[in-house]
Enzyme design. Structure first.
Site, PDB file in Angstrom:
ATOM      1  N   SER A 171       0.811  -1.216   0.000  1.00  0.00           N
ATOM      2  CA  SER A 171       0.000   0.000   0.000  1.00  0.00           C
ATOM      3  C   SER A 171       0.848   1.271   0.000  1.00  0.00           C
ATOM      4  O   SER A 171       0.316   2.373   0.008  1.00  0.00           O
ATOM      5  CB  SER A 171      -0.901   0.014   1.239  1.00  0.00           C
ATOM      6  OG  SER A 171      -0.114   0.110   2.411  1.00  0.00           O
ATOM      7  N   THR A 190      -1.343   2.429   3.488  1.00  0.00           N
ATOM      8  CA  THR A 190      -0.873   3.806   3.671  1.00  0.00           C
ATOM      9  C   THR A 190      -0.106   3.896   4.967  1.00  0.00           C
ATOM     10  O   THR A 190      -0.456   3.260   5.948  1.00  0.00           O
ATOM     11  CB  THR A 190      -2.054   4.808   3.703  1.00  0.00           C
ATOM     12  OG1 THR A 190      -2.768   4.700   2.498  1.00  0.00           O
ATOM     13  CG2 THR A 190      -1.628   6.243   3.923  1.00  0.00           C
ATOM     14  N   THR A 244       1.530   6.843   0.296  1.00  0.00           N
ATOM     15  CA  THR A 244       0.598   5.780  -0.116  1.00  0.00           C
ATOM     16  C   THR A 244       0.651   5.548  -1.617  1.00  0.00           C
ATOM     17  O   THR A 244       1.041   6.442  -2.383  1.00  0.00           O
ATOM     18  CB  THR A 244      -0.850   6.168   0.266  1.00  0.00           C
ATOM     19  OG1 THR A 244      -1.711   5.046   0.088  1.00  0.00           O
ATOM     20  CG2 THR A 244      -1.373   7.327  -0.566  1.00  0.00           C
ATOM     21  N   ARG A 293      -6.704   9.523  -9.743  1.00  0.00           N
ATOM     22  CA  ARG A 293      -7.436   9.706  -8.470  1.00  0.00           C
ATOM     23  C   ARG A 293      -6.439  10.063  -7.352  1.00  0.00           C
ATOM     24  O   ARG A 293      -5.407   9.439  -7.183  1.00  0.00           O
ATOM     25  CB  ARG A 293      -8.172   8.413  -8.114  1.00  0.00           C
ATOM     26  CG  ARG A 293      -8.899   8.448  -6.768  1.00  0.00           C
ATOM     27  CD  ARG A 293      -8.049   7.873  -5.661  1.00  0.00           C
ATOM     28  NE  ARG A 293      -8.766   7.753  -4.396  1.00  0.00           N
ATOM     29  CZ  ARG A 293      -8.182   7.408  -3.256  1.00  0.00           C
ATOM     30  NH1 ARG A 293      -6.895   7.164  -3.212  1.00  0.00           N
ATOM     31  NH2 ARG A 293      -8.887   7.313  -2.160  1.00  0.00           N
ATOM     32  N   THR A 317      -5.509   6.986   7.634  1.00  0.00           N
ATOM     33  CA  THR A 317      -5.507   5.937   6.618  1.00  0.00           C
ATOM     34  C   THR A 317      -6.957   5.486   6.485  1.00  0.00           C
ATOM     35  O   THR A 317      -7.754   5.659   7.406  1.00  0.00           O
ATOM     36  CB  THR A 317      -4.622   4.736   6.997  1.00  0.00           C
ATOM     37  OG1 THR A 317      -5.120   4.149   8.189  1.00  0.00           O
ATOM     38  CG2 THR A 317      -3.181   5.149   7.210  1.00  0.00           C
ATOM     39  N   GLY A 318      -7.266   4.888   5.364  1.00  0.00           N
ATOM     40  CA  GLY A 318      -8.645   4.455   5.154  1.00  0.00           C
ATOM     41  C   GLY A 318      -9.188   5.093   3.895  1.00  0.00           C
ATOM     42  O   GLY A 318      -8.430   5.460   2.998  1.00  0.00           O
TER      43      GLY A 318
END
Ligand code: ASP
Length: 315
Positions: free
Chosen positions: A45, A167, A185, A195, A218-219
């Site tokens: 990630s 991340t 990330t 994106r 993160t998420g």
């Protein structure tokens, strides 16, 4: 002195603490810690050997913020250069700008002497991408994805919010009392090309202000962008809340978001006095921290705050 990180920062936290113990700045500590995560092939990630976008291209995002001056630097959707956090730091230190994206970021990385790498993703990750995408699309669609004009439809199917998290977050406070926050990330696996998530956006995925503290996320970055989450946490600290109260309050703001796409969120927080905390909307998250008097890091559980997930569905 303290370093706080998301749990995948394990490979870098000692290096970050060593920088602080040698009298280095929080900015240098954060950069040193994150570079080791970016170089870690086991972390899919961040940096090297991470999940690419839907077309199979690796696009990296990173940001860094110096809490002493509130100066910051960020790169987004940068291809072909590994150490996104260092390029972000150079944006902060060498340019009158804060944020470079795409070709501009790549041009700048080259000017800064970074080595261009065409082999940042190993074959096993590309094979996993093919296997994963073909679960949701016929082979003939997969074979000519780059030429299609309906990529937007396939992204909604292929992007799996439960499998794409990662991340790295690093927060540090140095011997001068200066605070820094950094995030790096590869973003969501199989994302739409171009994106950008929250990680390179100051105030969304990353914020630091010596006077109050720092936070990073993160998420599902789209949620943190919409709620300005990292800045909200620091703002709540400014209003006099504790780390626990500020983190829970910022998570509650995310739970209030409407719309069709709501998924996971995690925060790490450090206040100006060196208190730290971690927050998560899934049950089993941890974060790590290490202070100058500790030989190694500890890994406490994050505080759980329920944010019911929904995907392509109204509330
Ligand atoms: N926040 C990152 C993004 O939205 C992804 C993650 O943390 O897993 O790009």
């Amino acid at each position: 002195m303290i370093v706080v990180a998301s749990s995948n920062g394990r490979v870098g936290i000692q290096a970050a603490m060593d920088v602080l113990k040698a009298g280095g700045t929080a900015v240098s500590a954060v950069e040193a810690g994150i570079r080791l995560v970016e170089a870690n092939p086991e972390d899919h990630s961040v940096g090297y050997n991470s999940y690419p976008n839907i077309l199979g291209e690796l696009e990296l995002d990173a940001s860094i913020m110096n809490g002493r001056s509130l100066e910051s630097g960020a790169v987004g959707a940068m291809r072909g250069y590994l150490y996104a956090i260092t390029v972000a730091r150079q944006v902060m230190e060498k340019l009158p700008h804060v944020f470079l994206a795409g070709e501009g970021a790549e041009r700048f990385a080259a000017e800064m002497g970074h080595e261009r790498a065409s082999d940042l993703v190993r074959e096993e990750i590309m094979a996993f991408r093919e296997e994963r995408l073909k679960r949701d699309m016929p082979a003939e669609v997969f074979d000519n994805l780059a030429q299609r004009s309906d990529l937007y439809e396939w992204v909604k199917l292929a992007t799996d919010p439960q499998r794409t998290y990662g991340t790295v977050n690093f927060l540090a406070k140095d011997s001068h009392g200066d605070i820094c926050a950094g995030v790096s990330t590869s973003g969501w696996a199989w994302k739409y090309p171009g994106r950008l998530g929250d990680s390179p956006i100051i105030g969304a995925g990353n914020y630091a202000d010596n006077r109050y503290g720092a936070a990073a996320c993160t998420g599902m970055g789209e949620m943190a962008i919409r709620a300005c989450t990292a800045h909200s946490v620091v703002f709540y600290l400014k209003m006099g809340m504790s780390v626990e109260e500020a983190g829970k309050r910022a998570m509650a703001d995310l739970n209030d978001l409407g719309g069709r796409f709501i998924s996971r969120m995690n925060l790490v927080v450090l206040d100006k006095d060196g208190n730290s905390g971690g927050f998560t909307s899934h049950q089993d998250g941890t974060y790590i921290y290490q202070t100058a008097d500790m030989d190694t890091y500890v890994e406490p559980n994050r505080t759980y705050v329920n944010i019911p997930a929904r995907w392509d569905q109204e509330k």
